[in-house]
Design a protein around this motif. Structure first.
Motif, mmCIF file in Angstrom:
data_model
loop_
_atom_site.group_PDB
_atom_site.id
_atom_site.type_symbol
_atom_site.label_atom_id
_atom_site.label_comp_id
_atom_site.label_asym_id
_atom_site.label_seq_id
_atom_site.Cartn_x
_atom_site.Cartn_y
_atom_site.Cartn_z
ATOM 1 N N ASP A 1 0.865 -1.180 0.000
ATOM 2 C CA ASP A 1 0.000 0.000 0.000
ATOM 3 C C ASP A 1 0.899 1.227 0.000
ATOM 4 N N PRO A 2 0.639 2.215 -0.869
ATOM 5 C CA PRO A 2 1.492 3.419 -0.889
ATOM 6 C C PRO A 2 1.611 4.090 0.475
ATOM 7 N N ALA A 3 0.596 3.917 1.332
ATOM 8 C CA ALA A 3 0.630 4.549 2.653
ATOM 9 C C ALA A 3 1.726 3.981 3.538
ATOM 10 N N GLU A 4 2.268 2.829 3.155
ATOM 11 C CA GLU A 4 3.394 2.274 3.906
ATOM 12 C C GLU A 4 4.659 3.102 3.686
ATOM 13 N N VAL A 5 4.693 3.843 2.592
ATOM 14 C CA VAL A 5 5.899 4.579 2.204
ATOM 15 C C VAL A 5 5.674 6.087 2.197
ATOM 16 N N PHE A 6 4.525 6.516 1.665
ATOM 17 C CA PHE A 6 4.253 7.944 1.486
ATOM 18 C C PHE A 6 3.279 8.451 2.555
ATOM 19 N N ARG A 7 3.519 9.661 3.013
ATOM 20 C CA ARG A 7 2.607 10.292 3.956
ATOM 21 C C ARG A 7 1.316 10.699 3.250
ATOM 22 N N ALA A 8 0.261 10.900 4.047
ATOM 23 C CA ALA A 8 -0.974 11.490 3.525
ATOM 24 C C ALA A 8 -0.727 13.001 3.332
ATOM 25 N N PRO A 9 -1.331 13.608 2.321
ATOM 26 C CA PRO A 9 -2.284 13.062 1.347
ATOM 27 C C PRO A 9 -1.609 12.495 0.102
ATOM 28 N N ALA B 1 4.981 16.669 -1.936
ATOM 29 C CA ALA B 1 5.493 17.451 -0.811
ATOM 30 C C ALA B 1 6.718 18.262 -1.226
ATOM 31 N N PRO B 2 7.040 19.308 -0.486
ATOM 32 C CA PRO B 2 8.197 20.144 -0.849
ATOM 33 C C PRO B 2 9.546 19.506 -0.546
ATOM 34 N N THR B 3 9.582 18.533 0.361
ATOM 35 C CA THR B 3 10.847 17.885 0.707
ATOM 36 C C THR B 3 10.652 16.376 0.815
ATOM 37 N N VAL B 4 11.749 15.641 0.728
ATOM 38 C CA VAL B 4 11.692 14.191 0.875
ATOM 39 C C VAL B 4 11.177 13.808 2.253
ATOM 40 N N LYS B 5 11.589 14.527 3.276
ATOM 41 C CA LYS B 5 11.157 14.208 4.634
ATOM 42 C C LYS B 5 9.671 14.448 4.821
ATOM 43 N N THR C 1 7.165 8.561 4.912
ATOM 44 C CA THR C 1 6.945 8.262 6.323
ATOM 45 C C THR C 1 8.301 8.101 7.021
ATOM 46 N N PRO C 2 8.348 8.332 8.326
ATOM 47 C CA PRO C 2 9.614 8.120 9.044
ATOM 48 C C PRO C 2 10.161 6.713 8.858
ATOM 49 N N LEU D 1 15.144 3.448 3.651
ATOM 50 C CA LEU D 1 15.999 3.902 2.556
ATOM 51 C C LEU D 1 17.437 4.108 3.024
ATOM 52 N N ARG D 2 17.586 4.525 4.264
ATOM 53 C CA ARG D 2 18.940 4.702 4.810
ATOM 54 C C ARG D 2 19.605 3.350 5.089
ATOM 55 N N HIS D 3 18.811 2.358 5.428
ATOM 56 C CA HIS D 3 19.329 1.027 5.759
ATOM 57 C C HIS D 3 18.486 -0.005 5.017
ATOM 58 N N PRO D 4 18.638 -0.104 3.707
ATOM 59 C CA PRO D 4 17.743 -0.948 2.900
ATOM 60 C C PRO D 4 17.966 -2.440 3.134
#
Length: 418
Positions: free
Chosen positions: A284-292, A315-319, A323-324, A330-333
């Protein structure tokens, strides 16, 4: 072409589209050289062969003066230009990422002058979100390498890749293997088309590409040197601004400030959506991307959206986009994420037996120059020392603008030396 369309395509965000990706060599190198050739049975599925030419459509006819104006109007030096050019859209047979038969399109550009039998340049393009910006579909910035190299007296084959131009389906962004298969099959189609157009090819190939295309060019060079098709001989390799080390350079650069926010958001979202179709990254994209953003991100990469519209919808930034938990992954794949990275990385892990130059810019905040330096170190470890041409404090597009004419002159010099 409207000013807005040109702005969208030529903006730094357009060409930067490529950096949130990843790495793999063993997987790539073990199967890459053999995969594009496959077996005779695989080549004749459904009565067709990979690289078979389906159609040839004229798309441009420019004299030398028009080529010079086209190039200089876009901020690129036109000193290599000697001839006018004719360009054609080729439709050809190839395979999708799963090995199933499909078609793709690409641009074949021929000089209006010079030798009867032509050497061939393979030019692989940078990240593109909208399918209609591919080289065979739009006479815009993406045609500069084709026009420059062809006007210097060589044929140029520029694949649109899968899912771009008039090819069916979605683009498997940063899938190195299918980037190579589409490029090899474009060379085959170009060979047939050039013969029919009265300008047969010599079989000598000079490979270049920018950004995403720089990474594809390195992998294509590997395939050619390992005999992917005996009718083609790699003569020189000159990629520009390629993301050769996703795991070690590009991915960390998303979080340490070396990649600018706009490009980072575009690259990582495009890469995650495309790679999730090939590797188990999320259900589900929500596992990776924040809402909306989770509810809209996959629909933005259907090949029909303008890049500026994609950027405005995210969003304006990757963060702010991820999602956290996904940032930490991504930092520790590991798992499917690491698999996706390693399926695209280490394209420099081989020993070229031809002249190689890596072009990059120290001021590039889309594909940091660390990628080129990492590639050079990897090549040196294989016994090939190459020059990294640092273009200085230029951005991503600026590194291409300065490098493109230099690549043509580099190819000229290699040919002159025999």
């Amino acid at each position: 072409m409207t000013d807005q369309t040109r702005k969208s395509y030529e903006s730094p965000a357009s060409w930067r589209t490529r950096r949130a990706l990843a790495a793999a060599a063993a997987l790539l190198l073990a199967g890459l050289a053999a995969a594009p050739v496959a077996t005779a049975a695989e080549q004749t599925q459904h009565g067709t062969r990979r690289g078979d030419l389906v159609s040839v459509t004229p798309v441009a006819d420019r004299d030398a003066g028009q080529v010079r104006k086209f190039v200089t109007d876009r901020g690129v030096a036109a000193d290599p230009v000697r001839y006018g050019v004719r360009a054609y859209r080729l439709t050809y047979r190839t395979v999708d990422p799963y090995g199933k038969p499909t078609t793709a399109t690409g641009l074949l550009t021929l000089p209006k002058g010079g030798a009867h039998r032509l050497d061939l340049v393979s030019d692989t393009h940078p990240t593109m979100v909208k399918r209609s910006y591919a080289p065979s579909a739009s006479e815009d910035y993406g045609r500069i390498p084709s026009y420059l190299n062809a006007s210097a007296g060589r044929a140029v084959a520029a694949p649109d890749y899968l899912g771009l131009g008039e090819g069916p389906g979605l683009h498997p962004y940063m899938d190195t293997r299918s980037g190579v298969t589409a490029s090899v099959d474009m060379l085959r189609a170009a060979r047939t088309a050039a013969q029919r157009l009265g300008r047969p090819l010599t079989g000598d190939v000079y490979a270049t590409g920018f950004s995403q295309g720089g990474q594809v060019a390195m992998a294509l060079g590997n395939a050619l040197e390992h005999g992917v098709d005996g009718r083609f001989r790699l003569k020189a390799l000159a990629p520009i601004g390629g993301p050769y080390d996703l795991e070690g350079q590009e991915m960390p650069a998303l979080f340490d400030g070396r990649v600018n926010d706009t490009s980072g958001v575009l690259y990582i979202s495009y890469w995650l959506v495309a790679q999730n179709r090939l590797h188990p990254i999320y259900k589900d994209p929500a596992e990776v991307f924040r809402a909306p953003y989770a509810s809209r991100v996959e629909g933005l990469y259907d090949g029909n959206h303008e890049e500026d519209d994609v950027i405005k919808a995210l969003a304006p930034t990757v963060k702010d986009l991820l999602t956290p938990a996904s940032q930490e992954r991504l930092r520790h794949p590991s798992g499917g994420l690491l698999e996706a990275m390693r399926a695209a990385d280490h394209t420099c892990d081989w020993k070229p037996d031809v002249p190689v130059r890596l072009y990059a810019g120290a001021g590039d905040t889309d594909v940091p120059i660390g990628n080129a330096r990492s590639c050079a170190r990897t090549l040196a470890g294989q016994g090939t020392r190459v020059r990294v041409v640092d273009q200085g404090a230029v951005d991503h597009v600026g590194s291409f603008d300065v490098s493109a004419p230099q690549v043509v002159r580099f190819f000229d010099g290699v040919r002159a030396r025999g």
